[in-house]
Structure formats: structure tokens, C-alpha cells
Scaffold this motif. Structure first.
Motif, PDB file in Angstrom:
ATOM      1  N   GLU A 134       0.862  -1.084   0.066  1.00 55.73           N
ATOM      2  CA  GLU A 134       0.090   0.117   0.000  1.00 55.73           C
ATOM      3  C   GLU A 134       0.876   1.247   0.094  1.00 55.73           C
ATOM      4  O   GLU A 134       2.199   1.375   0.481  1.00 55.73           O
ATOM      5  CB  GLU A 134      -0.712   0.264   1.264  1.00 55.73           C
ATOM      6  N   ALA A 135       0.457   2.216  -0.627  1.00 60.09           N
ATOM      7  CA  ALA A 135       1.192   3.635  -0.734  1.00 60.09           C
ATOM      8  C   ALA A 135       0.141   4.695  -0.388  1.00 60.09           C
ATOM      9  O   ALA A 135      -1.127   4.708  -0.864  1.00 60.09           O
ATOM     10  CB  ALA A 135       1.811   3.624  -2.118  1.00 60.09           C
ATOM     11  N   ASP A 136       0.581   5.589   0.308  1.00 61.97           N
ATOM     12  CA  ASP A 136      -0.269   6.745   0.832  1.00 61.97           C
ATOM     13  C   ASP A 136       0.479   7.886   0.191  1.00 61.97           C
ATOM     14  O   ASP A 136       1.971   8.274   0.555  1.00 61.97           O
ATOM     15  CB  ASP A 136      -0.061   6.795   2.370  1.00 61.97           C
ATOM     16  N   THR A 137      -0.378   8.770  -0.533  1.00 60.97           N
ATOM     17  CA  THR A 137       0.530   9.913  -1.306  1.00 60.97           C
ATOM     18  C   THR A 137      -0.841  10.907  -1.141  1.00 60.97           C
ATOM     19  O   THR A 137      -1.995  10.921  -1.249  1.00 60.97           O
ATOM     20  CB  THR A 137       0.841   9.440  -2.570  1.00 60.97           C
ATOM     21  N   ASP A 138      -0.334  12.196  -1.205  1.00 62.14           N
ATOM     22  CA  ASP A 138      -0.871  13.555  -1.149  1.00 62.14           C
ATOM     23  C   ASP A 138      -1.771  13.563  -2.686  1.00 62.14           C
ATOM     24  O   ASP A 138      -0.904  13.222  -3.655  1.00 62.14           O
ATOM     25  CB  ASP A 138      -0.130  14.648  -0.882  1.00 62.14           C
ATOM     26  N   PRO A 139      -2.987  13.667  -2.715  1.00 63.14           N
ATOM     27  CA  PRO A 139      -3.396  13.629  -4.090  1.00 63.14           C
ATOM     28  C   PRO A 139      -2.908  14.842  -4.956  1.00 63.14           C
ATOM     29  O   PRO A 139      -3.066  14.507  -6.251  1.00 63.14           O
ATOM     30  CB  PRO A 139      -5.026  13.832  -3.689  1.00 63.14           C
ATOM     31  N   ARG A 140      -2.288  15.803  -4.522  1.00 62.85           N
ATOM     32  CA  ARG A 140      -1.644  16.959  -5.425  1.00 62.85           C
ATOM     33  C   ARG A 140      -0.485  16.402  -5.821  1.00 62.85           C
ATOM     34  O   ARG A 140       0.100  17.096  -6.676  1.00 62.85           O
ATOM     35  CB  ARG A 140      -1.516  18.181  -4.551  1.00 62.85           C
ATOM     36  N   ASN A 141       0.183  15.348  -5.035  1.00 61.97           N
ATOM     37  CA  ASN A 141       1.424  14.970  -5.786  1.00 61.97           C
ATOM     38  C   ASN A 141       1.404  14.230  -7.014  1.00 61.97           C
ATOM     39  O   ASN A 141       1.564  12.902  -6.813  1.00 61.97           O
ATOM     40  CB  ASN A 141       2.154  14.410  -4.598  1.00 61.97           C
ATOM     41  N   LEU A 142       1.293  14.594  -8.190  1.00 60.04           N
ATOM     42  CA  LEU A 142       1.015  13.960  -9.347  1.00 60.04           C
ATOM     43  C   LEU A 142       2.098  13.053  -9.675  1.00 60.04           C
ATOM     44  O   LEU A 142       2.070  11.978 -10.098  1.00 60.04           O
ATOM     45  CB  LEU A 142       0.609  14.889 -10.565  1.00 60.04           C
ATOM     46  N   ALA A 143       3.313  13.388  -9.428  1.00 57.80           N
ATOM     47  CA  ALA A 143       4.379  13.007 -10.033  1.00 57.80           C
ATOM     48  C   ALA A 143       4.457  11.438  -9.101  1.00 57.80           C
ATOM     49  O   ALA A 143       4.740  10.410  -9.856  1.00 57.80           O
ATOM     50  CB  ALA A 143       5.686  13.640  -9.603  1.00 57.80           C
ATOM     51  N   SER A 144       4.192  11.547  -7.861  1.00 59.19           N
ATOM     52  CA  SER A 144       4.119  10.240  -7.102  1.00 59.19           C
ATOM     53  C   SER A 144       3.344   9.225  -7.383  1.00 59.19           C
ATOM     54  O   SER A 144       3.235   8.115  -7.512  1.00 59.19           O
ATOM     55  CB  SER A 144       4.020  10.451  -5.575  1.00 59.19           C
ATOM     56  N   GLN A 145       1.748   9.848  -7.713  1.00 60.97           N
ATOM     57  CA  GLN A 145       0.727   8.946  -8.257  1.00 60.97           C
ATOM     58  C   GLN A 145       1.405   8.574  -9.612  1.00 60.97           C
ATOM     59  O   GLN A 145       1.093   7.205  -9.855  1.00 60.97           O
ATOM     60  CB  GLN A 145      -0.383   9.763  -8.409  1.00 60.97           C
TER      61      GLN A 145
END
Length: 187
Positions: A134-145
Motif C-alpha cells: 500500500e502507498a499513501d500519497t498526497d492527491p496533489r503529488n501527481l509525480a508520485s501518483q
């Protein structure tokens, strides 16, 4: 789950992923004191080198306590930390863990994180014997997504107002990847 007795060193075409070491504190500080690199993290940028030294000590303790694995991402030529990847929040019964990662901003856009993540996911679903990441990322962090989606992770949900860093409250986009999906995608 098969937690290792010795810290697993992973290698790729351009990288060596090794256990975090005390000598990495200055490089950790350089990365984690950068407000741009830390924009979407769950804690504010570091202010003092002592915070980096403490972070390195915690990383070493994670392995000793069998609670997490944190790899220092290095280029073998200079063996300097340019980022890190972690597996943590293990659930042995459910063969599940979370994955987290960060890269020094000067190294962005060169494919290093993808290369490191492939090695860690291979390890997680191979020798470690996990069934789910599982990965938890800020929705604004498009590069991570994009990095997660490139690996085959699926966005599974939105956790509203999950984090508060300083005065800012942010959501979490939760991503998941199953071992069977990883294997099917690698064939």
C-alpha cells in the motif's frame, strides 16, 4: 512473511540500495530540509542536522526491531545517499506492508526512483513473501501518483483530512498493488 536476518542489499543497473548508515546524515538532511522535496510529506522540512542524525538512528532501529526496512538509494560510484525507499507497517498475518520513498530534488527526472522502486517491489513480493503493498500519497503529488501507477498500483480510495503538517491539512490518496498483479505485469 520472511523478514530477513541480514539487511538485504539490492542492486540495479545504475543503483545500489543498502542499509542507511550514520554517514548518510548530511545527505538525509540535504534532502529532507528542502521545502520543495518535502512539499507532500507527512512532516515539515528538517531545520537542524540533528534531526537527520535522529532519522538515521531510527532507520537503523527499524531493522533491528524488525518493524521496517529503509534502503538508502545510492549510485555505486560515489556511495552517497540520493534518496530512500522504505517498507513499513508490516502485517505479518496479512502479508502486507506500506511503501514510502523520497529522492533528492537534484536527482528528479532521471528514472532513479522507478529503478529503485522496481527493485524493492520485486524484493517485497519475492523473498519477503508479501501479498499486498500500500502507498499513501498526497492527491496533489501527481509525480508520485504517476510513479505508483507506472508500477501497476491502483488508486483505491481517498482519506479526507488525514494529515496535518504545520497549519496545512491534507488528504491521502491510497494506492494498492497485489503480488499477483505485479507478477502478471512483469510477464
Amino acid at each position: 512473511m520472511n523478514f530477513p536476518d541480514r539487511f538485504p542489499v539490492l542492486t540495479t543497473a545504475r543503483l545500489a540500495l543498502r542499509e542507511t548508515a550514520e554517514r548518510d546524515a548530511e545527505d538525509v538532511f540535504a534532502m529532507e530540509s528542502d521545502p520543495v522535496a518535502m512539499r507532500y510529506w507527512s512532516h515539515p522540512p528538517m531545520q537542524e542536522i540533528s534531526e537527520a542524525r535522529d532519522a538515521v538512528e531510527r532507520a537503523l532501529g527499524y531493522f533491528r526491531a524488525r518493524t521496517a526496512l529503509r534502503w538508502a538509494i545510492t549510485r555505486p560510484i560515489e556511495d552517497r545517499l540520493i534518496g530512500h525507499v522504505s517498507l513499513f507497517s508490516f502485517s505479518e498475518q496479512n502479508r502486507r506492508a506500506e511503501i514510502g520513498y523520497g529522492l533528492t530534488r537534484t536527482q528528479w527526472g532521471q528514472g532513479y526512483m522507478h529503478e529503485a522502486l522496481v527493485a524493492v517491489v520485486d524484493y517485497a513480493f519475492g523473498p519477503l513473501g508479501l501479498r499486498r503493498l500500500e502507498a499513501d500519497t498526497d492527491p496533489r503529488n501527481l509525480a508520485s501518483q504517476r510513479a505508483l501507477e507506472r508500477l501497476g498500483f491502483t488508486r483505491e480510495g481517498l482519506l479526507r483530512e488525514r494529515w496535518q503538517v504545520g497549519d496545512e491539512i491534507s488528504d491521502t490518496a491510497l494506492f494498492g498493488l497485489l503480488a499477483r498483479e505485479w507478477v502478471a505485469g512483469r510477464q
